[in-house]
Design a protein around this motif. Structure first.
Motif, short mmCIF file in Angstrom:
data_model
loop_
_atom_site.label_atom_id
_atom_site.label_comp_id
_atom_site.label_asym_id
_atom_site.label_seq_id
_atom_site.Cartn_x
_atom_site.Cartn_y
_atom_site.Cartn_z
N LEU A 1 -32.33 -119.48 -3.68
CA LEU A 1 -31.59 -119.47 -2.78
C LEU A 1 -31.50 -121.03 -2.16
O LEU A 1 -30.63 -121.40 -1.34
CB LEU A 1 -32.11 -118.54 -1.73
N TYR A 2 -32.64 -121.77 -2.44
CA TYR A 2 -32.89 -123.13 -1.82
C TYR A 2 -31.65 -123.88 -2.77
O TYR A 2 -31.22 -124.67 -2.11
CB TYR A 2 -34.24 -123.56 -2.28
N GLN A 3 -31.52 -123.50 -4.15
CA GLN A 3 -30.56 -124.41 -4.69
C GLN A 3 -29.19 -124.00 -4.21
O GLN A 3 -28.39 -124.84 -4.22
CB GLN A 3 -30.69 -123.98 -6.27
N TYR A 4 -28.94 -122.91 -3.58
CA TYR A 4 -27.77 -122.35 -3.26
C TYR A 4 -27.40 -123.28 -1.66
O TYR A 4 -26.35 -123.58 -1.51
CB TYR A 4 -27.52 -121.04 -3.04
N GLY A 5 -28.29 -123.36 -1.37
CA GLY A 5 -28.47 -124.06 0.16
C GLY A 5 -28.83 -122.56 1.12
O GLY A 5 -27.93 -121.96 1.21
N LEU A 6 -29.74 -122.77 1.98
CA LEU A 6 -30.27 -121.41 2.61
C LEU A 6 -29.20 -121.36 3.73
O LEU A 6 -28.75 -120.18 3.65
CB LEU A 6 -31.52 -121.88 3.38
N GLU A 7 -28.79 -122.27 4.52
CA GLU A 7 -27.74 -121.85 5.60
C GLU A 7 -26.39 -121.18 5.09
O GLU A 7 -25.92 -120.50 5.86
CB GLU A 7 -27.62 -122.97 6.56
N VAL A 8 -26.04 -121.97 4.13
CA VAL A 8 -24.87 -121.60 3.48
C VAL A 8 -24.99 -120.12 2.87
O VAL A 8 -23.99 -119.23 3.18
CB VAL A 8 -24.39 -122.68 2.17
N LEU A 9 -26.15 -119.79 2.38
CA LEU A 9 -26.37 -118.72 1.79
C LEU A 9 -26.57 -117.48 2.86
O LEU A 9 -25.71 -116.50 2.66
CB LEU A 9 -27.51 -118.55 1.05
N PHE A 10 -27.00 -117.84 3.89
CA PHE A 10 -27.20 -116.82 5.13
C PHE A 10 -25.73 -116.59 5.56
O PHE A 10 -25.45 -115.50 5.81
CB PHE A 10 -27.75 -117.43 6.15
N ARG A 11 -24.93 -117.49 5.63
CA ARG A 11 -23.39 -117.42 6.14
C ARG A 11 -22.67 -116.82 4.83
O ARG A 11 -21.78 -115.66 5.33
CB ARG A 11 -22.70 -118.67 6.51
N ASP A 12 -22.75 -116.88 4.04
CA ASP A 12 -22.13 -116.33 2.80
C ASP A 12 -22.50 -114.89 2.55
O ASP A 12 -21.50 -113.97 2.18
CB ASP A 12 -22.15 -117.16 1.40
N ALA A 13 -23.80 -114.63 2.79
CA ALA A 13 -24.23 -113.15 2.43
C ALA A 13 -23.82 -112.40 3.56
O ALA A 13 -23.17 -111.20 3.35
CB ALA A 13 -25.65 -113.38 2.42
N ALA A 14 -23.75 -112.81 4.92
CA ALA A 14 -23.36 -112.03 5.81
C ALA A 14 -21.82 -111.81 5.76
O ALA A 14 -21.53 -110.52 6.17
CB ALA A 14 -23.70 -112.68 7.26
N ASP A 15 -21.30 -112.72 5.58
CA ASP A 15 -19.66 -112.56 5.17
C ASP A 15 -19.22 -111.62 4.26
O ASP A 15 -18.33 -110.95 4.11
CB ASP A 15 -19.06 -113.84 4.93
#
Length: 256
Positions: A96-110
């Motif tokens: 998840l860090y490698q993906y980028g946490l903030e980006v991951l949060f937004r993409d997961a919610a979307d």
């Protein structure tokens, strides 16, 4: 809070990329009583265990092209078709860090994911992320274990959202757990600090386990057992066995 009077809900588990990236398993509600939680595991998440343990399936998932990005793509597709089911992403923290946490949060919610279970995500790391997670309505579901001290337990309960994941015992998933007086005392200690519904995992394998937990907690995580069924008969077979388990435990009716 006191345990809910509603029937125990059952959380199942799928490893993305196993048995294939195209069809990791069948997603369906086991009965008409409402949507059940379902965990979609990034294959870089791994627990040990006996039998065909989840770690082996995660390695197979990786070999078949499973990844955080593939998990999110599948979640988007499946959650749209099952709006009454709560989909939760489970992963270790590093991918998840490698993906980028903030980006991951937004993409997961979307993508329709409602919660995150990240076993090695410490509460001190979660707390700074809470404003964004709350804004996105993406719940960090933190974990506690029998050796979690009271001070830390209270802090974890305050940071967790929607659910608290309760490891029934130390060790790894897939082994049998005793639902004895010591376990009941453990739950009472958690309830002193927590107003969230409790999801219990580690050793939930049969109808007897579900009956033992019904009325004590809100969610039972049947995960290693689900993966064993998926390995032996495929996703449809695993889904049917989960349903049979819930019928045997009197959580749903045969006509559901």
């Amino acid at each position: 809070m006191m345990p809910s009077e509603a029937p125990l809900q059952v959380m199942s588990h799928a490893v993305i990329g196993f048995p294939s990236l195209e069809k990791p398993g069948r997603y369906r509600r086991p009965g008409r009583g409402g949507g059940q939680p379902h965990r979609a595991a990034d294959p870089l998440h791994r627990f040990g265990g006996r039998r065909p343990h989840p770690g082996q399936r995660c390695y197979q998932g990786l070999a078949n092209g499973g990844s955080v990005r593939a998990t999110l793509a599948l979640a988007r597709e499946v959650s749209a078709g099952h709006p009454q089911t709560t989909f939760i992403l489970m992963s270790y923290l590093n991918p998840l860090y490698q993906y980028g946490l903030e980006v991951l949060f937004r993409d997961a919610a979307d993508a329709g994911i409602k919660g995150l279970i990240v076993p090695d995500w410490q509460v001190e790391q979660v707390e700074p992320c809470l404003p964004l997670l709350d804004e996105l309505e993406l719940a960090p579901i933190l974990m506690v274990a029998p050796n979690t001290g009271d001070v830390r337990l209270k802090r974890i309960c305050q940071a967790s959202r929607r659910l608290l994941y309760v490891a029934a015992r130390p060790g790894v998933t897939g082994h049998q757990t005793l639902w004895n007086q010591e376990f009941d005392q453990y739950l009472r200690r958690i309830r002193q600090h927590c107003t969230l519904p409790l999801a219990v995992g580690f050793g939930v394998r049969n109808a007897e386990d579900l009956r033992a937990l019904n009325g004590k907690v809100e969610v039972a995580a049947v995960c290693s057992r689900y993966i064993e069924w998926q390995a032996s008969g495929g996703g449809d077979y695993a889904a049917s066995r989960i349903r049979e388990l819930m019928i045997e435990a009197n959580l749903i009716s045969p006509s559901s």
